[in-house]
Design an enzyme around this catalytic site. Structure first.
Site, PDB file in Angstrom:
ATOM      1  N   LYS A   8       0.830  -1.201   0.000  1.00 58.67           N
ATOM      2  CA  LYS A   8       0.000   0.000   0.000  1.00 58.67           C
ATOM      3  C   LYS A   8       0.871   1.260   0.000  1.00 58.67           C
ATOM      4  O   LYS A   8       0.598   2.218  -0.725  1.00 58.67           O
ATOM      5  CB  LYS A   8      -0.936   0.003   1.207  1.00 58.67           C
ATOM      6  CG  LYS A   8      -1.885   1.198   1.197  1.00 58.67           C
ATOM      7  CD  LYS A   8      -2.873   1.168   2.335  1.00 58.67           C
ATOM      8  CE  LYS A   8      -3.815   2.381   2.236  1.00 58.67           C
ATOM      9  NZ  LYS A   8      -4.762   2.457   3.359  1.00 58.67           N
ATOM     10  N   SER A  49      -5.265  11.327  -1.797  1.00 58.62           N
ATOM     11  CA  SER A  49      -5.598  11.967  -0.519  1.00 58.62           C
ATOM     12  C   SER A  49      -4.720  13.186  -0.267  1.00 58.62           C
ATOM     13  O   SER A  49      -5.180  14.191   0.302  1.00 58.62           O
ATOM     14  CB  SER A  49      -5.447  10.958   0.627  1.00 58.62           C
ATOM     15  OG  SER A  49      -4.112  10.491   0.720  1.00 58.62           O
TER      16      SER A  49
END
Length: 325
Positions: free
Chosen positions: A204, A273
């Site tokens: 990730k 983000s």
């Protein structure tokens, strides 16, 4: 089982809504209009075209909630150190702290073995306030995969994904990990207990390390930055530098760099983000996602020239944004 979600925004709110719907004893810590809406109307979840509202216990004062069996942190990484004193009243002698925070976790070298056993990462835990305040033995790791958003105060819109991978720093399949996994599964969430959670952390992080700062610097969506030859090359170089560090630490990557970048491109016109935070005037998760990898490179003696360059640029971008605010 008493579960408190500290930082019940998009992801924490999604998890809290699912647990509340399943009848779990869950409380949520939030602030501002979002908190007020949950206290007044309950928590609304929009998922797969359905809208449901459940009453929840929500508070802005963790001390009034008392000690919990599990405290699940779903804050941005840089937001955790300043609120350690507020979290401590939630922790009793047997409480477990579930770290659902992006980037390299502050507890990374706890029970990791090797020469760096017990090493602390200043980039994600300046001054050791989490290590000393919480104690690493409390920690259960968590890699968060769902995407969600607070569409309006008190309302969570689920976008995709429902997996929260869990793992002990030691890799063991502990009773506390299994118990939480079962509680989350009862709420309709996937919560596998992984023996090698650090591998998932890195896969990730691979994307977050590269895609996020590049998008903040260029304002490009994932589809563009992953297919433009120039920015794809920068992302690839950053990821290869990170892979060398991780493999030195024993991490195994299940996919190669090209497939990981192709996966980013497949997401489409998504704003990362970090770009969303920049545009909204919020602090960006620079140190947890990028600075921490540069710090690890120094610890293991491996160069990170591309990461260092992008890190310098995005740090200055953050300073300029802060000055403008």
């Amino acid at each position: 089982m008493r579960i408190c979600i500290f930082g019940a925004g998009a992801i924490g709110g999604y998890m809290g809504a699912k647990l509340a719907q399943a009848g779990a004893e869950v409380s949520l810590v939030a602030r501002g209009p979002h908190l007020a809406a949950m206290q007044t109307r309950g928590l609304t979840l929009i998922e797969e075209g359905r809208t449901t509202t459940v009453p929840v216990r929500a508070s802005g004062d963790p001390a009034e909630l008392g000690p919990q069996d599990y405290v699940i942190l779903t804050l941005k990484a840089h937001s955790v150190p300043p609120v350690v004193p507020q979290i401590l009243p939630l922790l009793g002698p047997g409480s477990t702290l579930v770290s659902g925070v992006n980037g390299l976790p502050w507890w990374y070298f706890h029970k990791a073995g090797g020469q760096l056993e017990g090493a602390r990462l200043a980039s994600v835990d300046p001054g050791g306030v989490q290590w000393d305040g919480f104690g690493p033995d409390r920690v259960l790791g968590c890699v968060v995969y769902p995407a969600a958003e607070v569409s309006e105060p008190g309302t969570i819109r689920h976008i995709e994904g429902n997996r929260f991978s869990l793992g002990e720093p030691s890799g063991e399949k502990s009773a506390r990990a299994v118990a939480l996994s079962e509680a989350l599964a009862a709420a309709g969430l996937k919560a596998p207990v992984r023996p090698r959670l650090r591998d998932e952390i890195w896969v990730k992080l691979w994307g977050n390390l590269s895609f996020n700062p590049i998008s903040a610097l260029t304002h490009a969506t994932l589809d563009l930055l992953c297919t433009d030859p120039g920015t794809r090359g920068v992302a690839r170089a950053m990821m290869l530098e990170a892979q060398a560090i991780a493999e030195t630490l024993g991490v195994k990557f299940p996919i190669d760099v090209e497939r990981r970048i192709d996966g980013g491109a497949a997401v489409g016109a998504h704003r990362t983000s970090m770009l969303q935070d920049l545009e909204a005037g919020r602090p960006m998760e620079i140190e947890a996602l990028v600075g921490s990898v540069a710090e690890l490179g120094r610890l293991v003696g491996l160069p990170t020239p591309t990461i260092d360059t992008v890190l310098a640029l995005v740090r200055l971008r953050a300073k300029v944004a802060e000055a403008a605010r």
